[in-house]
Design an enzyme around this catalytic site. Structure first.
Site, PDB file in Angstrom:
ATOM      1  N   ARG A 150      73.372  -2.721  31.921  1.00 18.80           N
ATOM      2  CA  ARG A 150      73.953  -1.877  32.954  1.00 18.80           C
ATOM      3  C   ARG A 150      74.339  -2.773  34.123  1.00 18.80           C
ATOM      4  O   ARG A 150      73.734  -3.835  34.343  1.00 18.80           O
ATOM      5  CB  ARG A 150      72.954  -0.819  33.425  1.00 18.80           C
ATOM      6  CG  ARG A 150      72.462   0.127  32.336  1.00 18.80           C
ATOM      7  CD  ARG A 150      71.435   1.096  32.918  1.00 18.80           C
ATOM      8  NE  ARG A 150      70.961   2.080  31.944  1.00 18.80           N
ATOM      9  CZ  ARG A 150      69.874   1.937  31.195  1.00 18.80           C
ATOM     10  NH1 ARG A 150      69.127   0.834  31.315  1.00 18.80           N
ATOM     11  NH2 ARG A 150      69.512   2.862  30.338  1.00 18.80           N
ATOM     12  N   LYS A 181      66.349   1.748  33.854  1.00 18.05           N
ATOM     13  CA  LYS A 181      66.103   3.061  34.460  1.00 18.05           C
ATOM     14  C   LYS A 181      64.628   3.433  34.343  1.00 18.05           C
ATOM     15  O   LYS A 181      63.970   3.132  33.343  1.00 18.05           O
ATOM     16  CB  LYS A 181      66.968   4.129  33.784  1.00 18.05           C
ATOM     17  CG  LYS A 181      68.435   4.072  34.159  1.00 18.05           C
ATOM     18  CD  LYS A 181      69.188   5.236  33.547  1.00 18.05           C
ATOM     19  CE  LYS A 181      70.643   5.275  33.997  1.00 18.05           C
ATOM     20  NZ  LYS A 181      71.375   6.408  33.394  1.00 18.05           N
ATOM     21  N   HIS A 250      80.287  -0.246  32.416  1.00 20.41           N
ATOM     22  CA  HIS A 250      79.603   0.592  31.430  1.00 20.41           C
ATOM     23  C   HIS A 250      80.406   0.692  30.134  1.00 20.41           C
ATOM     24  O   HIS A 250      79.830   0.962  29.076  1.00 20.41           O
ATOM     25  CB  HIS A 250      79.332   1.980  32.003  1.00 20.41           C
ATOM     26  CG  HIS A 250      77.981   2.508  31.633  1.00 20.41           C
ATOM     27  ND1 HIS A 250      76.800   1.940  32.083  1.00 20.41           N
ATOM     28  CD2 HIS A 250      77.612   3.551  30.832  1.00 20.41           C
ATOM     29  CE1 HIS A 250      75.778   2.611  31.586  1.00 20.41           C
ATOM     30  NE2 HIS A 250      76.235   3.590  30.826  1.00 20.41           N
ATOM     31  N   ARG A 253      79.087  -1.923  27.992  1.00 28.13           N
ATOM     32  CA  ARG A 253      77.803  -1.506  27.405  1.00 28.13           C
ATOM     33  C   ARG A 253      78.044  -0.567  26.217  1.00 28.13           C
ATOM     34  O   ARG A 253      77.393  -0.706  25.174  1.00 28.13           O
ATOM     35  CB  ARG A 253      76.958  -0.824  28.484  1.00 28.13           C
ATOM     36  CG  ARG A 253      75.613  -0.288  28.015  1.00 28.13           C
ATOM     37  CD  ARG A 253      74.800   0.179  29.228  1.00 28.13           C
ATOM     38  NE  ARG A 253      73.733   1.096  28.902  1.00 28.13           N
ATOM     39  CZ  ARG A 253      72.499   0.731  28.555  1.00 28.13           C
ATOM     40  NH1 ARG A 253      72.207  -0.567  28.464  1.00 28.13           N
ATOM     41  NH2 ARG A 253      71.563   1.627  28.307  1.00 28.13           N
ATOM     42  N   HIS A 276      67.054   2.958  25.870  1.00 29.36           N
ATOM     43  CA  HIS A 276      67.067   4.417  25.926  1.00 29.36           C
ATOM     44  C   HIS A 276      65.675   4.957  25.624  1.00 29.36           C
ATOM     45  O   HIS A 276      65.036   4.548  24.654  1.00 29.36           O
ATOM     46  CB  HIS A 276      68.047   4.993  24.898  1.00 29.36           C
ATOM     47  CG  HIS A 276      69.480   4.824  25.281  1.00 29.36           C
ATOM     48  ND1 HIS A 276      70.515   4.928  24.373  1.00 29.36           N
ATOM     49  CD2 HIS A 276      70.065   4.550  26.481  1.00 29.36           C
ATOM     50  CE1 HIS A 276      71.671   4.737  24.996  1.00 29.36           C
ATOM     51  NE2 HIS A 276      71.417   4.513  26.269  1.00 29.36           N
ATOM     52  N   TYR A 285      76.469   7.238  19.807  1.00 26.25           N
ATOM     53  CA  TYR A 285      77.226   6.124  19.241  1.00 26.25           C
ATOM     54  C   TYR A 285      77.472   6.286  17.752  1.00 26.25           C
ATOM     55  O   TYR A 285      78.342   5.617  17.191  1.00 26.25           O
ATOM     56  CB  TYR A 285      76.516   4.805  19.550  1.00 26.25           C
ATOM     57  CG  TYR A 285      76.483   4.527  21.036  1.00 26.25           C
ATOM     58  CD1 TYR A 285      77.647   4.176  21.718  1.00 26.25           C
ATOM     59  CD2 TYR A 285      75.314   4.669  21.763  1.00 26.25           C
ATOM     60  CE1 TYR A 285      77.636   3.966  23.081  1.00 26.25           C
ATOM     61  CE2 TYR A 285      75.296   4.449  23.139  1.00 26.25           C
ATOM     62  CZ  TYR A 285      76.464   4.102  23.788  1.00 26.25           C
ATOM     63  OH  TYR A 285      76.452   3.904  25.147  1.00 26.25           O
TER      64      TYR A 285
END
Length: 308
Positions: A150, A181, A250, A253, A276, A285
């Protein structure tokens, strides 16, 4: 917009003065309340006596009018707020909007570059640019695409793993350690192309960086590069590389994840590399991967033209 009844006008004044809603939000709420007022009048229903089935019907009419999920959500928020306000003043016994939910908005698939586009961007080295900035921007593009970082993780990278470092790249170990995150740390492998670009940047970094600046990537001012500056430089780099689309960090990414999945098919590994928390976040994806397979089918299979 239809003039609102005094009771509704008092509510919008409350929104303007006490809630201090932005002018655009206030206008959208006003339109929603005007529609509610008109619907009640057409149905012969006193708004303060309206029941849940009335509100469900009026919500359905919004869909018939062609309003999208976001517009319906705004209308329901305005109506719910009105009845909640009336409830506080003892004008209604229940909120008939409670329990009503707008239709789910379709989630657009993330946009990814093709393998050829991503490689062209990462490989692009303009000959007429400042060599120091070219080296920096090249290393940034390689790390974004080669590691799936990110932009916040990228600009948080330091030269070394000091106690205050949010993240760093271990050149000797060919790995990047980032703070993602939710304060979740993860380590990802750094490929040969990204390592080579990083080494080239480290050779000239001192020409830009202030003394004692810990950031891996710095601006012309010698201080840590910001996410906004990375976006601007990457877009410029994409234009110079001749890419036909708007490119942002992004997107690299997304490209990293999509291309990994196309090659490996290992969804769990991609989840770990992206950081994630839930596999469901990564599963988007698989849809991009199917699109890639569908395009390959359309281009190569003799029966593809028969596919509906």
């Amino acid at each position: 917009m239809q003039a609102l009844d005094p009771e509704l006008q008092r509510f919008t004044e409350h929104l303007r003065v006490e809630r201090r809603l932005a002018a655009r939000t206030l206008a959208m709420y006003g339109d929603a309340l005007a529609w509610l007022q008109a619907s009640a009048a057409a149905s012969g229903v006193d708004l303060q006596a309206a029941q849940p089935h009335h509100l469900r019907g009026w919500t359905a009419q919004l869909r018939v009018r062609g309003l999208g999920p976001r517009s319906i959500a705004i209308a329901l928020a305005a109506w719910r707020g009105l009845y909640r306000w009336w409830g506080r003043h003892g004008l209604v016994a229940q909120n008939p909007v409670d329990g009503l939910r707008p239709p789910k908005a379709p989630k657009p698939l993330p946009k990814a570059l093709s393998v050829e586009q991503a490689v062209a961007l990462a490989d692009h080295l303009p000959e007429d640019g400042d060599p120091v900035l070219v080296a920096r921007d090249h290393a940034i593009a390689e790390l974004l695409y080669g590691c799936g970082l990110r932009v916040g993780e990228l600009v948080g990278l330091d030269l070394t793993a000091s106690g205050a470092a949010a993240g760093w790249v271990d050149v000797a170990d060919a790995s990047a350690h980032v703070l993602g995150k939710g304060g979740k740390r993860r380590s990802v492998p750094v490929g040969a192309a990204a390592l080579a670009a990083l080494r080239s940047w480290l050779l000239v970094r001192a020409q830009l960086a202030d003394a004692g600046e810990p950031a891996l990537f710095v601006s012309r001012r010698g201080t840590r590069l910001t996410a906004s500056q990375v976006r601007q430089r990457l877009q410029l780099q994409a234009q110079h590389a001749g890419l036909p689309t708007h490119v942002h960090p992004h997107m690299l990414r997304h490209s990293y994840a999509s291309h990994l999945l196309q090659s490996s098919g290992d969804l769990r590994a991609v989840q770990e590399l992206l950081g994630h928390a839930s596999i469901s976040t990564t599963q988007v994806y698989t849809k991009l991967d199917f699109q890639h397979l569908a395009r390959a089918y359309d281009a190569a299979h003799p029966r593809a033209k028969k596919r509906s």
